[in-house]
Write a protein that holds these residues in place. Structure first.
Motif, PDB file in Angstrom:
ATOM      1  N   PHE A 196       0.828  -1.206   0.000  1.00 48.10           N
ATOM      2  CA  PHE A 196       0.000   0.000   0.000  1.00 48.10           C
ATOM      3  C   PHE A 196       0.864   1.258   0.000  1.00 48.10           C
ATOM      4  CE2 PHE A 196      -2.063   3.366   2.502  1.00 48.10           C
ATOM      5  CZ  PHE A 196      -3.179   3.595   1.719  1.00 48.10           C
ATOM      6  N   LEU A 197       1.882   1.301   0.857  1.00 53.90           N
ATOM      7  CA  LEU A 197       2.769   2.460   0.922  1.00 53.90           C
ATOM      8  C   LEU A 197       3.523   2.653  -0.386  1.00 53.90           C
ATOM      9  CD1 LEU A 197       4.236   2.041   4.523  1.00 53.90           C
ATOM     10  CD2 LEU A 197       2.592   3.767   3.762  1.00 53.90           C
ATOM     11  N   ARG A 198       3.901   1.542  -0.998  1.00 55.65           N
ATOM     12  CA  ARG A 198       4.652   1.611  -2.242  1.00 55.65           C
ATOM     13  C   ARG A 198       3.794   2.139  -3.394  1.00 55.65           C
ATOM     14  NH1 ARG A 198       6.633  -3.840  -2.798  1.00 55.65           N
ATOM     15  NH2 ARG A 198       8.146  -3.255  -1.194  1.00 55.65           N
ATOM     16  N   ASN A 199       2.483   1.926  -3.315  1.00 59.86           N
ATOM     17  CA  ASN A 199       1.607   2.250  -4.446  1.00 59.86           C
ATOM     18  C   ASN A 199       0.535   3.293  -4.122  1.00 59.86           C
ATOM     19  OD1 ASN A 199       2.285   0.141  -6.696  1.00 59.86           O
ATOM     20  ND2 ASN A 199       2.205  -1.058  -4.801  1.00 59.86           N
ATOM     21  N   ARG A 200       0.611   3.919  -2.957  1.00 58.03           N
ATOM     22  CA  ARG A 200      -0.489   4.806  -2.549  1.00 58.03           C
ATOM     23  C   ARG A 200      -0.665   5.997  -3.489  1.00 58.03           C
ATOM     24  NH1 ARG A 200       0.572   8.140   2.865  1.00 58.03           N
ATOM     25  NH2 ARG A 200      -1.437   8.876   2.112  1.00 58.03           N
ATOM     26  N   ASN A 201       0.427   6.425  -4.169  1.00 56.25           N
ATOM     27  CA  ASN A 201       0.329   7.557  -5.094  1.00 56.25           C
ATOM     28  C   ASN A 201      -0.157   7.144  -6.480  1.00 56.25           C
ATOM     29  OD1 ASN A 201       1.202   9.497  -3.208  1.00 56.25           O
ATOM     30  ND2 ASN A 201       3.343   8.964  -3.576  1.00 56.25           N
ATOM     31  N   ARG A 202      -0.345   5.857  -6.687  1.00 57.32           N
ATOM     32  CA  ARG A 202      -0.929   5.348  -7.935  1.00 57.32           C
ATOM     33  C   ARG A 202      -1.977   4.289  -7.583  1.00 57.32           C
ATOM     34  NH1 ARG A 202       1.483   0.469  -9.191  1.00 57.32           N
ATOM     35  NH2 ARG A 202       0.820   0.651 -11.370  1.00 57.32           N
ATOM     36  N   GLN A 247     -17.015   3.682  10.126  1.00 53.35           N
ATOM     37  CA  GLN A 247     -15.707   4.113   9.620  1.00 53.35           C
ATOM     38  C   GLN A 247     -15.846   4.945   8.352  1.00 53.35           C
ATOM     39  OE1 GLN A 247     -12.498   1.357   9.196  1.00 53.35           O
ATOM     40  NE2 GLN A 247     -12.886   0.336  11.139  1.00 53.35           N
ATOM     41  N   PHE A 248     -16.716   4.531   7.475  1.00 55.52           N
ATOM     42  CA  PHE A 248     -16.954   5.248   6.222  1.00 55.52           C
ATOM     43  C   PHE A 248     -17.598   6.605   6.477  1.00 55.52           C
ATOM     44  CE2 PHE A 248     -19.310   6.416   2.459  1.00 55.52           C
ATOM     45  CZ  PHE A 248     -18.517   5.998   1.394  1.00 55.52           C
ATOM     46  N   ILE A 249     -18.679   6.603   7.250  1.00 54.21           N
ATOM     47  CA  ILE A 249     -19.459   7.822   7.476  1.00 54.21           C
ATOM     48  C   ILE A 249     -18.637   8.892   8.199  1.00 54.21           C
ATOM     49  CG2 ILE A 249     -21.428   8.734   8.785  1.00 54.21           C
ATOM     50  CD1 ILE A 249     -22.923   6.149   8.060  1.00 54.21           C
ATOM     51  N   VAL A 250     -17.867   8.496   9.225  1.00 56.03           N
ATOM     52  CA  VAL A 250     -17.075   9.458   9.994  1.00 56.03           C
ATOM     53  C   VAL A 250     -16.051  10.168   9.107  1.00 56.03           C
ATOM     54  CG1 VAL A 250     -15.304   9.642  11.781  1.00 56.03           C
ATOM     55  CG2 VAL A 250     -17.394   8.363  12.231  1.00 56.03           C
ATOM     56  N   ARG A 257      -8.562  10.336   2.988  1.00 53.02           N
ATOM     57  CA  ARG A 257      -8.562   9.860   4.375  1.00 53.02           C
ATOM     58  C   ARG A 257      -8.578   8.335   4.456  1.00 53.02           C
ATOM     59  NH1 ARG A 257     -12.845  13.967   7.450  1.00 53.02           N
ATOM     60  NH2 ARG A 257     -11.365  15.703   7.729  1.00 53.02           N
ATOM     61  N   PHE A 258      -9.061   7.693   3.407  1.00 48.97           N
ATOM     62  CA  PHE A 258      -9.083   6.235   3.392  1.00 48.97           C
ATOM     63  C   PHE A 258      -7.705   5.656   3.044  1.00 48.97           C
ATOM     64  CE2 PHE A 258     -13.480   7.444   2.693  1.00 48.97           C
ATOM     65  CZ  PHE A 258     -14.168   6.555   3.493  1.00 48.97           C
ATOM     66  N   VAL A 312      -1.306   5.427   8.483  1.00 45.76           N
ATOM     67  CA  VAL A 312      -1.696   5.469   9.893  1.00 45.76           C
ATOM     68  C   VAL A 312      -3.150   5.930   9.951  1.00 45.76           C
ATOM     69  CG1 VAL A 312      -1.191   6.438  12.159  1.00 45.76           C
ATOM     70  CG2 VAL A 312       0.675   6.062  10.529  1.00 45.76           C
ATOM     71  N   PRO A 313      -4.102   5.054  10.263  1.00 39.56           N
ATOM     72  CA  PRO A 313      -5.531   5.341  10.109  1.00 39.56           C
ATOM     73  C   PRO A 313      -6.018   6.608  10.804  1.00 39.56           C
ATOM     74  CG  PRO A 313      -5.180   3.021  10.584  1.00 39.56           C
ATOM     75  CD  PRO A 313      -3.861   3.688  10.752  1.00 39.56           C
ATOM     76  N   PHE A 314      -5.446   6.950  11.977  1.00 36.20           N
ATOM     77  CA  PHE A 314      -5.963   8.095  12.737  1.00 36.20           C
ATOM     78  C   PHE A 314      -5.250   9.401  12.400  1.00 36.20           C
ATOM     79  CE2 PHE A 314      -2.692   5.981  15.281  1.00 36.20           C
ATOM     80  CZ  PHE A 314      -1.816   7.027  15.553  1.00 36.20           C
ATOM     81  N   LEU A 315      -4.305   9.387  11.447  1.00 34.59           N
ATOM     82  CA  LEU A 315      -3.519  10.586  11.155  1.00 34.59           C
ATOM     83  C   LEU A 315      -4.383  11.737  10.656  1.00 34.59           C
ATOM     84  CD1 LEU A 315      -0.696  11.809  11.093  1.00 34.59           C
ATOM     85  CD2 LEU A 315      -0.406  10.911   8.765  1.00 34.59           C
TER      86      LEU A 315
END
Length: 363
Positions: A49-55, A107-110, A224-225, A229-232
């Protein structure tokens, strides 16, 4: 003692590691190598995920394209897991035939609440049903279809066609997707709220400013998804820094624009005019201004992005399929000849229903 603790931990993990290895190797034997999201013990797919998050879209499209069912499960730290699919049958199952079994969840709605509030894209249960029922009734009325035909005709003849003609004459390159977004935005505002933003051609500064803010808000909110780090995103929002500060500013502009639309409809006497979507919601006394704003934003989102994206891809595909383009032109020529029309004349709703090949091509 520390060594003993470490050995206990290691032995407690061995069964999990063995199961993980067994499942990984069996998956590769069944589906071939790299046919799924790569996952690792404890951290799941975090590294990939980190390797590909920008694509992200390119990456997920590639992975799902290699999966036999175009569907794959994913796992990330922080109890984040789920299924991602590009299989039309699965999408239909989730969004249509068994929709009530797939609520969006907390999680989605928030994550989307700042931007979409309690609008149709960010609500479940009775609140979703209320908006869906009201909107579906409005979009199925004969008066609305007539209004769409007339409004689109005006937009085409007074704005889009003159813009394209000028570009041809001056050899100017245009961003078709951007233009179609402006066209769709103007249309949905007029259609749903009887409001003229004048975005296409930049006739109103406020409309153009809103579109930029709307795009930023939608992109940052969806981002945000994608936090490792989920809470960042919560930290950035609380401290009003980075993307959190940018998002807050963009949402403020979007809210101000939506409030202007609502204010104009209230001042014009919405209760006496039920020709647009917003008037139907205003007529319900229990709906607050904040809820009406959520409705405005949600329907701008659906009316702008879905139409402009579909048309952008449609014209892109036509460029690579000239035989389809010729068949569409042939069908239009036959309809014109049958109804004694010339190039440039607009078509009626009945004539649109005769465009079977064009309908099939778009679908």
């Amino acid at each position: 003692m520390e060594v003993f603790s470490f050995l206990c931990l290691l032995f407690s993990l061995l069964p999990s590691l063995f199961l993980y290895y067994h499942r990984s190797t069996s998956n590769r034997k069944t589906h071939g190598h790299h046919k799924d999201f790569k996952t690792y013990p404890l951290i799941g797919m975090l590294l990939e995920f980190l390797r590909n998050r920008n694509r992200f879209l390119d990456w997920t499209t590639q992975v799902l394209g290699d999966c036999p069912t175009n569907t794959s499960a994913f796992h990330r730290p922080g109890n984040i897991h789920g299924v991602i699919t590009a299989n039309p049958a699965n999408v239909e199952h989730v969004l249509k035939s068994n929709f009530e079994n797939y609520p969006k969840g907390e999680q989605f709605i928030v994550r989307l609440q700042d931007f979409l509030g309690k609008g149709i894209f960010n609500s479940d249960g009775e609140l979703w049903k209320l908006q869906r029922k009201t909107a579906s009734y409005e979009f199925n009325t004969k008066s609305l279809r007539i209004f769409i035909m007339e409004n689109v005709r005006v937009e085409l003849y007074t704005r889009l066609i003159p813009m394209l003609t000028e570009a041809v004459q001056s050899h100017r390159i245009l961003d078709l997707q951007d233009i179609l977004e402006q066209l769709s935005f103007d249309n949905i505002c007029k259609l749903a709220f009887n409001f003229e933003p004048g975005c296409l051609g930049g006739t109103r500064k406020t409309g153009t400013e809103f579109m930029r803010a709307f795009e930023n808000a939608a992109t940052l909110n969806a981002g945000r998804f994608l936090y490792a780090v989920p809470f960042l995103w919560r930290v950035k929002k609380a401290l009003n820094i980075g993307s959190g500060a940018t998002l807050r500013k963009s949402i403020s502009i979007v809210h101000e624009f939506a409030d202007t639309i609502i204010r104009n409809r209230l001042e014009s006497g919405a209760d006496n005019n039920e020709d647009d979507l917003l008037s139907r919601f205003i007529g319900k006394d229990e709906n607050s201004t904040e809820f009406l704003r959520d409705i405005v934003i949600s329907f701008i989102l659906t009316g702008r992005d879905s139409t402009s994206s579909a048309l952008s891809w449609f014209f892109w595909l036509l460029c690579f399929n000239p035989e389809v383009e010729q068949n569409i032109l042939k069908e239009l020529k036959e309809i014109r000849s049958r109804n004694r029309k010339t190039i440039g004349d607009s078509y009626s709703m009945e004539e649109l229903r005769d465009m079977n090949y064009l309908h099939a091509a778009i679908s």
